[in-house]
Design an enzyme around this catalytic site. Structure first.
Site, PDB file in Angstrom:
ATOM      1  N   ASP A   7       0.819  -1.217   0.000  1.00  0.00           N
ATOM      2  CA  ASP A   7       0.000   0.000   0.000  1.00  0.00           C
ATOM      3  C   ASP A   7       0.851   1.264   0.000  1.00  0.00           C
ATOM      4  O   ASP A   7       2.032   1.241   0.364  1.00  0.00           O
ATOM      5  CB  ASP A   7      -0.913   0.015   1.230  1.00  0.00           C
ATOM      6  CG  ASP A   7      -0.117  -0.112   2.518  1.00  0.00           C
ATOM      7  OD1 ASP A   7       0.868  -0.884   2.533  1.00  0.00           O
ATOM      8  OD2 ASP A   7      -0.476   0.552   3.513  1.00  0.00           O
ATOM      9  N   GLU A   8       0.250   2.338  -0.445  1.00  0.00           N
ATOM     10  CA  GLU A   8       0.759   3.697  -0.263  1.00  0.00           C
ATOM     11  C   GLU A   8       2.218   3.889  -0.671  1.00  0.00           C
ATOM     12  O   GLU A   8       3.044   4.362   0.106  1.00  0.00           O
ATOM     13  CB  GLU A   8       0.578   4.142   1.208  1.00  0.00           C
ATOM     14  CG  GLU A   8      -0.883   4.166   1.623  1.00  0.00           C
ATOM     15  CD  GLU A   8      -1.083   4.675   3.043  1.00  0.00           C
ATOM     16  OE1 GLU A   8      -2.068   5.369   3.291  1.00  0.00           O
ATOM     17  OE2 GLU A   8      -0.239   4.370   3.920  1.00  0.00           O
TER      18      GLU A   8
END
Lengths: 692, 692
Positions: B317-318
């Site tokens: 993620d991210e």
């Protein structure tokens, strides 16, 4: 002019407190030998650090790390903060001249000096033990202030009054798991106790693994025993906290659990079963057979290695002699050896066992009853009978410990334990006064005792704490530290500080009340519980309709309430203030609020009691509380109005109070005496001193 | 006649409850699939026993022993009581057809049937897992009754709605010690959760010992990591409770902590330090170098053996792509391989790492962002974006888990989490409605997430519990179990039951408040704290004047108060009852009592705040509470008198309420909306519906 300014500055800087006038600001317990407060304070934030110089043994390092972990937890600092650094950069510099002994000894130096200024702090001690004690003092000094957490500027020079400051826990009548013992050792270290006396065997259970005689634990413990590895681990844990571990194996009485696996040790015919009841029972070891001493020799040989402490407790209490009297062979032996009484026979046994204990390198301890003319002088006598008995032992050349007055299971208020001094007592004053300095030195200190007939792992913390801290102060602090009001204030605070160690004396209260009330809102039960105390001394046993056993669930209200009701104590102070004319309006208002709450509580509790079986037995108690509340309010009304109370009212109300004074469901309403004062005052005067 | 009598008897004996109408009597959470209550009850006392037939693996036996220990603790029964006996004599007969798998698998049978009559109980299950779930149901069924502890007569047939019901704990941002995780695993087992997702690495710390790459923990953890032995021990502990352990090592972003020891893995030049701040940071692994994959291959080879579960979470993620954009070699690689966007590059990385994970026998899981056309179909997508994203993944052939709506760190009330269903949502309804049965099967369940920017070992339990139980019910119980009032009642009770497991969500509250108030009486602080909630969502970060880091102490009031104020919720119910004319006198009285207490509280809190630095920031909040109390009382007066409120009063009071609605010290007074209702009602009507 300059000189007087200097004197002024000095006196501002260091206001000597002395020992008899402890600062209300400093939440120290036990109170140190000398405390001098200065001005200013040392801020404690995440940049706090400790440096170590001088001796630097592993135990000292672990103590410092534990201290930092405790400090972080108390202040909620992150684990990456507050580290051990080079001494030159440290906020707190710790120095010990030398490591304490690998196996801690009686009388090792525990003194320390702690100096705190607004920029740094210095803790100096002769030994690791002194550092441990000083670190605990530092922890308690950390306060919340307007600018941050801080320790006030202070110079403390401290050392213990007695070298033996203990807590005995009976793990036989109720088994207490290791993790519960560990958190209690943490509590002990926090109040500078240094002996954990482990009462490991009794009629109701034999709690240590023996590899030589495995039937001891296999048949005598219901599977509830400590392995040797666990024992070793606990001893290390205690040693790291400056606490010696003294094991007790109670012989020749209190030993039924031994006989389940080894009936041949007993004086009467078997078979035996683990005892489930409480009390003094007949089974006792047979002191006339050599196999008894052979067994004990081998057993103590094994156990002496497991427990490194120099002292070994053989119990020796409460032998009723019935099995001896009933056994013709034993009677024959007594005749043959000129032993006239059971006491003589026990002395013979004690002499034999003393020889065995000594052979394995240990010093023997026993309860009062071991004291007899032939007892070797290196024996230590632990007195459950009182200071007179202790002084007498000292006069005869024995070392002694006081436990009379420190029985936590008797449910006394802290102040009652606090008033007991090993060196003085009305009954013992004559004996104590005539002790020489040498004889006084023989009084080593004392031990609080947590006998476990009525405690479970759930409730034991609340029976030990915080009252134990009051006894710890008696044994550590100078004899003239006796201000009860100061003790109470510091005890409340200490009790809360101890919660950070995982002790459950406060946390377990609400769940235990909810267990009684069931799923319902337990607030009405809490109002009642807050002013109820368990009956005192041995009343619980004496007035029981069905005698309790080790199988009885400890889930009644008497098991949940605290030994001493803080609410009742505070109410008592309010009533005293009111009747002496010292009460302000807020006190008068709070008194009424409490009385009103009590009066109205029964209406709220009654519906709960209809649904929850454990509440049924306290309905009468709740009714009494209601009556006391109503009575107190009426008395206040009379006092306020300044009208004399009718005699009939007084007679009727005192009868109500007499009724409320009786135990109900093994509980006392300890506000009763204060309500009585209100009634007496309202009858005795025509106007309240505060009436407007 | 006979027949109708029989029907009548039958209907008395078994009142079918169905799933949508759970009995208020039965404190079950999660609510079972079907519950039929009968008449009578099974008394539970110290003679209670369990018999085991059918499969009899060690895990089942340990589950039964743990169940008995839990039961003893809850009822305060002695450890010698409540034993495993021969089935023919057992009160509760337990039967499993077969042992569950040695390494627990997704989708194993967890169903069970529990039948309780007034004389005995029978728990039948296909597997050990079913027995574990049924024993937890039995524990929650034990009630306090007028005659003793008892389980009501009942027939329960139960099975989970979703096979994946998890809790993720982030141990990177704040390290959470093993013993804290263990008590949370106990809590998970109590509410029938079956996956512990362990978020083990992130920018702020790498928390597992690697023997192949020891600099990971040595340089990336501040010394705060789990040894492999501890990991193994925790996995065994979880397996004994029917819980799988899925490790997450977040790559290629959220990986600063890896680079402290191994900067060569990163896309930008080093050196790196452990990140102390919160947020999304630039460092990311270099997906263009073979040495990255060689490292990950060796690392996953080691770790895959440590964690036996079939699933392996790679985070994903991210990734903000800034290091990739700044690195010419990476840009060159992208050009050469036709990778146009950072997303393309991450997909390339994901494909490579998928191959490695598969090679080591694991199924890969990643957060939403891993979803891309080339992703192999055996990947599981964990959605923090929502049900639409989840449905889309299912349509594309991926298995998925919902976490959007279950983020416990956002401080939502339980009802808000409870309303989130993995299968339905306004935004996702179109997508979900069009899912085929096969596609629906791909939605495996969900996981609550405890991100740990603002939790410490002290506070984490109170952030997870009891709200976690509401999510657990959503994932276990039938979709139509949605009654919020019933959920709240059962959640309160479940929260208390969980305390017996050692969870500190309630016990830590008072000590944390006392830490803030210092040594003083903290009751005024408690009044304020009881109606305050932390700001919601990511507001704490957004409105912080000084950004918090991993070194910020979590000792503020916002850290101590509960995510959801029970007092505010009950006050809201009282106000609603009052304004709808349903309130009785007691409700009216309690409403006034609360408002009066709030109005008068500031006067009590102010002196404390002058002495305690942590209180200073909440003085404005306290003033607002005081204003709200006064406003509510005035509104009640108007309502009671039936006089219309002056416009000026209404305008002024609404301005006060607007003011009180704003966060102060990261806290909200959640009674504000109820007070607004009172003001609106008093202005909108001329008489109270209840005015006498």
């Amino acid at each position: 002019m300059r000189l007087s300014l200097l004197v002024l500055l000095m006196s501002l800087l260091f206001a000597s407190l002395g020992v008899a006038e402890p600062s209300a600001q400093l939440n120290l317990m036990p109170m140190p030998a000398t405390v001098r407060t200065g001005s200013g304070q040392l801020l404690i934030d995440s940049s706090f650090s400790v440096g170590i110089s001088g001796s630097s043994d592993g135990r000292l390092h672990r103590s410092v790390e534990r201290f930092l972990a405790d400090l972080r937890r108390q202040l909620a600092m992150p684990p990456q903060s507050m580290k051990v650094v080079d001494t030159s950069q440290a906020v707190l510099a710790v120095h010990a001249d030398r490591a304490s002994k690998e196996v801690q000894e009686l009388g090792e130096d525990e003194s320390y000096t702690l100096e705190v200024s607004s920029s740094q702090a210095q803790l100096n001690a002769r030994t690791t033990l002194g550092v441990m004690r000083g670190l605990q003092t530092f922890l308690l000094l950390v306060q919340t202030t307007p600018t941050g957490f801080a320790v006030p500027s202070v110079v403390i020079r401290d050392k213990p009054r007695f070298p033996w400051r203990g807590l005995m826990i009976d793990v036989s009548r109720h088994f207490i798991p290791i993790e519960v013992l560990k958190r209690n050792l943490d509590g002990m270290a926090a109040v500078k106790l240094n002996v954990f006396h482990w009462h490991l065997s009794d009629d109701q259970g034999f709690r240590v693994e023996s590899k030589k005689f495995p039937k001891l634990q296999e048949m005598g413990s219901d599977g509830l025993f400590y392995t040797q590895e666990e024992v070793h681990d606990l001893i290390t844990y205690a040693a790291d906290r400056g606490i010696r571990v003294v094991p007790e194996f109670d012989v020749p009485g209190h030993s039924t659990a031994w006989f389940v696996g080894y009936p041949e040790l007993a004086s009467g015919p078997g078979p035996y079963q683990i005892e489930r009841r409480w009390g003094v029972f007949n089974p006792a070891m047979d002191p006339t057979q050599e196999r008894t001493y052979k067994f004990l020799d081998e057993f103590i040989s094994e156990i002496a290695k497991l427990f490194p402490d120099r002292y070994f407790h053989i119990g020796g209490d409460e032998v009723n002699g019935k099995q001896w009297e009933a056994n013709p062979k034993i009677q024959e032996f007594m005749n043959a050896h000129g032993l006239k009484t059971n006491q003589d026979l026990q002395t013979y046994f004690n002499t034999r066992i003393h020889r065995i204990v000594s052979k394995h390198g240990k010093i023997m301890i026993g309860w009062d009853e071991v004291l007899s003319p032939d007892l070797p002088k290196d024996t230590v006598v632990q007195s459950w009978r009182g200071q007179a008995s202790l002084a007498q032992a000292a006069k005869q050349g024995y070392h002694g410990l006081l436990s009379a007055g420190y029985y936590l299971d008797l449910m006394w208020p802290a102040s009652q334990h606090y008033a007991v001094d090993p060196m003085s007592d009305a009954a013992a004053s004559l004996a104590a006064a005539s002790l020489t300095e040498d004889e006084k030195q023989r009084i080593l200190g004392g031990e609080a005792c947590m006998w476990s007939e009525y405690v479970s792992p759930d409730s034991i913390d609340s029976r030990i704490w915080p009252r134990m801290a009051a006894v710890a102060e008696r044994l550590w602090s100078p004899q003239n530290v006796t201000d009860v009001k100061s003790m109470h204030e510091r005890l409340d605070q200490t009790g809360h500080a101890l919660e950070w160690l995982g002790l459950t004396h406060n946390a377990s209260y609400a769940p235990m009340l909810r267990r009684i009330a069931g799923g319902d809102d337990s607030s009405a039960l809490r109002v009642l519980a807050d002013v109820a105390e368990p009956v005192k001394d041995y009343t619980r046993e004496e007035i029981a309709t069905v005698p309790a056993t080790s199988l009885t669930p400890l889930n009644r209200l008497v098991d949940a309430v605290r030994p001493e009701s803080a609410t009742a104590r505070h109410f008592g102070e309010m009533v005293d203030a009111l009747l002496s004319g010292r009460a302000d309006n807020s006190t008068r208002e709070r008194t009424r609020t409490l009385l009103t709450r009590w009066r109205d509580n029964q209406a709220k509790l009654q519906p709960l009691a209809e649904r929850a079986f454990l509440l049924k037995e306290v309905v009468l108690l709740s009714q009494n509380l209601s009556e006391l509340g109503a009575t107190g309010l009426e008395a206040l009304d009379y006092l306020d109005r300044g009208t004399p109370t009718p005699d009939s009212w007084k007679v009727e109300r005192l009868a109500v109070i007499d009724q409320a004074e009786k135990p109900q469901a093994q509980l006392l309403l300890t506000i009763t005496s204060s309500v009585r004062k209100l009634v007496q005052a309202s009858a005795g005067r025509t106007a309240s001193p505060q009436a407007k």
